[in-house]
Design an enzyme around this catalytic site. Structure first.
Site, PDB file in Angstrom:
ATOM      1  CD  GLU A   7       1.969 107.088  82.646  1.00 54.77           C
ATOM      2  OE1 GLU A   7       3.189 107.273  82.977  1.00 54.77           O
ATOM      3  OE2 GLU A   7       1.981 107.449  81.237  1.00 54.77           O
ATOM      4  CD  GLU A  41       3.949 111.314  80.619  1.00 55.30           C
ATOM      5  OE1 GLU A  41       4.747 111.462  80.166  1.00 55.30           O
ATOM      6  OE2 GLU A  41       3.522 110.570  81.645  1.00 55.30           O
TER       7      GLU A  41
END
Length: 884
Positions: free
Chosen positions: A555, A489
């Site tokens: 995710e 991320e």
């Protein structure tokens, strides 16, 4: 090793072996492992220095046995100095390094071993595959390392020939210091974030799915080897395979190209002439080499043409063929050193899908829809083993997944992990060591330092790059490795990202797609806002089908609580009660500690009837689990190549006894999540849209299916059957096909008590290609019919041994009306009736229709086990059967 479990009788020796790591010596001609007979003591208990301690005459009688590979905590656990931190609230009883100071977990490790100083050209090497975090090494009274060894992810190799004793009695002593920055485990993601100032693990300071690891995994955590070579040491061999054009798994293959190279280190003071030899598929290829004194040289052989290659394919698409290959360096007709490499011949590519706005993956020229699982680490305390890796990767294969992503707060996975992925056909998406939480993507009041400061983590950028280069060399030969990723991320800082992307990876690998961070627009264009991930947590199934998310979602996840037998392994009996999580009542503190996030769980369980007790809760949770993960993967598959090119579930395993996102528990006991996902992820799959009842076929295979029969039947909860259709159909390769809606039929049948839907695809030999079974509530959303389902007393079960390690179980339902619903088959110990782990079931949580049967194959059955098969279902009483 029964201290690890609350009850040692719960698991057989095999499971204990995989939990604690194998102690077998590596079977290699020129290398052996130092993994037994280590001793240790904390630095505070000893005043002597390394030169004294490493003298074989220095007494270690007061030292305690040590676990190597292992950490300080695994040694303390083995010596019963701490309770099992994965059980109950025991982790709170263990001192945290942030409070104790680093010296508390700074330890000396010592090992006596036999190795005579050679009197010929033989060179002896001491090799460490991982030490956390820094160390000094001594051998026989001499310091081996010139400067402090730093960094969790750096392999180390020392030529110890001159340090060896003449009589063969040697003493190795290593002082291991914890990470420089241990972080305050204050409950934030990665604690206060300062754990990321190291080049190491971030999760050890705690996350929302794990509690802090109290020693931050300080120790000689990975393997230690002694290796023998000649004057020339052959290192870091590299094999690249090129598979031109678009291939199919079957038939004669056009040639592939093999590119082979290796580093050659001349340890001597003289120039050496020799030959690098590479062997593959019965042929040898050579390159003459001249090495300058005390130098290392990368030598590349001429390209090799491999005729009719046996190709490696991801799971489900074809075989996972692997070639045994070997590098040798020959000097004066003698082998100076050799390395063996298993090679999967395949080529992985990617390009941009302008329709979905995301990357798409190709293997051997064929487009593959990615169905993946996020992986943290096999064991949070780094108790790794080949056996446990094999079991976990097999579970992922059995879920019909084709990719595993290694999350960036952990590590570059071990060679044994990659060996299992090569074996079972799981592609790997490998993050480097960054996270948006610790490395400053977001503002966070739990963090000690501001975003600008955290953005510069780690402190030592040169060490990060050196470690990355070394880890690339360690795993680059594995066929399964498909994608490199800069971080979770967030990208690494610019002075790490640019050389990593533009220099190190092209030079050392150059064959994989590199994405700068895990939810980058370069991977999955974010046209809908947010962070690029999710949704997380339990969802109405329509969310997965109707709400468009990110086109290559890295995710997206849901729940994962196990059943009663799973819960009993880590929750004390006093806390084994039905959890609640609503505005009026909080769940038990032990459940919360083990990351139970029950928000919404009750909303999905209560339609089956409020849980009467913890066993009833565990069973109903499995119904929710199955439905969630089947619905998730079906929803994404329904929009493959239109909305999506891939999806990676957060997450498919837990490295400790947690309840968030897991298809099997820490003890390798699968729950219904695994089988719901297995069903929904079939390569060729028949399914029903939960919103409009549309029957759809999904074909992720490279070939079309031209002669299938669809059999669709509906049942009311009293067992009355209504045939919907029985028709021949077809589907093209990598495509989706809508057939007809069954909503009106199901609404009519199930208005009062709900209904069942059975879907099957049969091939021209009438073999089942896809088998899917749904259960539906009544028009009020209540499973009233299930709550009053008649008991299937007539269900018969039999079990017979097919071969060593394999048992076939047959479930026969002779009743003309009653459905035997949602049955779990388990291999159990005949005496304790507890499950034998790990074993693998071809299917589970199955329903058996009236006048029909189901067969389940159980594999990995221990030969010496006194085992039975148990069966228990929603409306089937618990029963046991002997294996014939």
């Amino acid at each position: 090793m029964s201290y690890f479990l609350k009850n040692s009788s719960k698991l057989f020796t095999f499971c204990l072996l995989i939990l604690f790591g194998s102690i077998q010596t590596i079977q290699a001609q020129n290398q052996y492992e130092l993994n037994q007979g280590w001793k240790c003591t904390p630095i505070k208990s000893i005043k002597e220095n390394g030169a004294t301690i490493s003298n074989p005459s220095f007494s270690l009688s007061a030292w305690k046995p040590a676990v190597v590979p292992g950490t300080v905590l695994t040694t303390q656990l083995a010596n019963k100095e701490i309770p099992d931190p994965f059980y109950g609230m025991n982790n709170e009883k263990i001192p945290d390094i942030y409070n104790t100071g680093r010296d508390y977990y700074t330890y000396w490790f010592a090992k006596d071993f036999k190795e005579v100083k050679p009197n010929d050209d033989t060179q002896v090497w001491l090799k460490f595959r991982g030490i956390n975090y820094s160390c000094e090494v001594f051998l026989n009274g001499k310091k081996v390392n010139e400067k402090l060894i730093e960094g969790m992810f750096l392999r180390q190799a020392f030529n110890i020939t001159k340090f060896l004793s003449n009589d063969g009695n040697n003493r190795l002593a290593v002082i291991v210091y914890p990470p420089d920055h241990v972080g305050n485990a204050n409950g934030g993601q990665g604690g206060d974030g300062t754990i990321a100032k190291n080049v190491g693990l971030q999760y050890t300071a705690g996350w929302d799915w794990i509690r802090p690891i109290r020693d931050r995994n300080t120790g000689i955590w990975d393997k230690v080897f002694i290796e023998k070579t000649g004057k020339v040491n052959l290192k870091d061999p590299h094999v690249i395979t090129i598979v031109p054009e678009k291939r199919l798994p079957e038939g004669i293959q056009k040639p592939a190209i093999i590119k082979a190279s290796a580093d050659l280190e001349n340890t001597s003071e003289q120039s050496i002439n020799g030959t690098l030899v590479y062997s593959i598929d019965g042929s040898k290829y050579t390159q003459k080499v001249s090495l300058a004194p005390k130098s290392t040289k990368t030598v590349t052989l001429a390209d090799i043409t491999l005729k009719n290659p046996r190709l490696w394919w991801p799971a489900g698409y074809g075989k996972q063929e692997l070639y045994d290959t070997k590098f040798e360096f020959i000097v004066n007709e003698k082998v100076s050193d050799k390395e063996e490499v298993k090679v999967g011949v395949r080529e992985i590519q990617s390009n941009w899908n302008s329709h979905t706005l995301s990357r798409q993956i190709y293997v051997n020229g064929q487009k593959v829809f990615i169905k993946g699982g996020n992986w943290i680490i096999s064991d949070a305390m780094l108790r790794f083993s080949k056996e446990r890796y094999d079991a976990e990767i097999r579970f992922h294969r059995d879920m019909n997944l084709n990719l595993i992503r290694i999350w960036g707060g952990a590590l570059v996975e071990r060679p044994e992990f990659y060996e299992a992925c090569d074996k079972y056909g799981l592609l790997v998406f490998q993050d480097f060591w960054m996270s948006g939480d610790c490395n400053g993507r977001w503002t966070d009041p739990m963090k000690k330092e501001d975003q600008w400061t955290r953005r510069k983590y780690p402190d030592n950028h040169a060490l990060f790059l050196e470690s990355a280069a070394d880890m690339i060399k360690m795993v680059r030969n594995y066929a399964s490795l498909a994608i490199w990723c800069g971080g979770n991320e967030i990208t690494p800082p610019e002075d790490i990202l640019v050389p990593l992307r533009d220099e190190i990876l092209p030079k050392l690998d150059g064959t994989r797609w590199f994405v700068d961070y895990s939810n980058s627009d370069a991977m999955s264009y974010n046209s809908i806002g947010g962070n690029g991930d999710g949704p997380y947590g339990i969802q109405p199934l329509k969310v997965f089908w109707e709400q468009r998310t990110f086109p290559f979602n890295s995710e997206v996840g849901s729940v994962g609580t196990g059943d009663l037998e799973s819960l009993k392994r880590f929750i004390p009996e006093a806390n084994l009660k039905v959890p609640y999580h609503n505005s009026n009542e909080k769940p038990d503190s032990v459940w919360t500690y083990h990351t139970y996030t029950g928000v919404g769980y009750n909303e999905f369980i209560d339609p089956y009837g409020k849980a009467k007790d913890i066993k009833d809760f565990g069973l109903k949770a499995q119904l929710v689990n199955y439905d969630q993960y089947r619905g998730l993967i079906e929803g994404f598959s329904a929009h493959s190549w239109d909305w999506y090119t891939g999806v990676i579930i957060w997450k498919t395993q837990n490295p400790w006894t947690a309840m968030r996102g897991q298809m099997y528990d820490y003890y390798l006991d699968p729950n219904a999540c695994l089988y719901g996902l297995r069903s929904g992820s079939e390569l060729v799959h028949i399914m029903a849209n939960p919103i409009d009842g549309m029957l759809m076929m999904v074909n992720n295979d490279f070939k079309a299916y031209r002669n299938l029969m669809l059999v669709a039947k509906a049942y009311d909860t009293k067992g009355k059957e209504k045939e919907i259709t029985k028709v021949f159909t077809y589907i093209d390769a990598t495509s989706i096909k809508k057939i007809l809606s069954v909503k009106n039929i199901l609404d009519e049948i199930g208005a009062e008590d709900g209904s069942f839907l059975s879907l099957q695809l049969l091939d021209e030999n009438q073999k089942v290609v896809s088998d899917n079974f749904y259960w539906y509530p009544n028009q009020k959303g209540i499973y009233s019919g299930l709550q009053n389902l008649p008991t299937a007393n007539d269900l018969k079960i039999s079990a017979k041994k097919l071969s060593n390690g394999k048992v076939e179980v047959t479930l026969l339902n002779p009743h003309s009306k009653t459905i035997a619903f949602f049955n779990r088959v388990s291999l159990v110990d005949a005496s304790s009736k507890e499950r034998i782990l790990p074993v693998f079931y071809s299917d589970n949580y199955v329903s058996v229709l009236p006048n029909s049967e189901k067969k389940i194959i159980i594999e990995n059955v221990p030969e010496n086990a006194k085992a039975q098969v148990s069966l228990e279902g929603w409306n089937v009483p618990l029963m046991y059967v002997e294996i014939k």
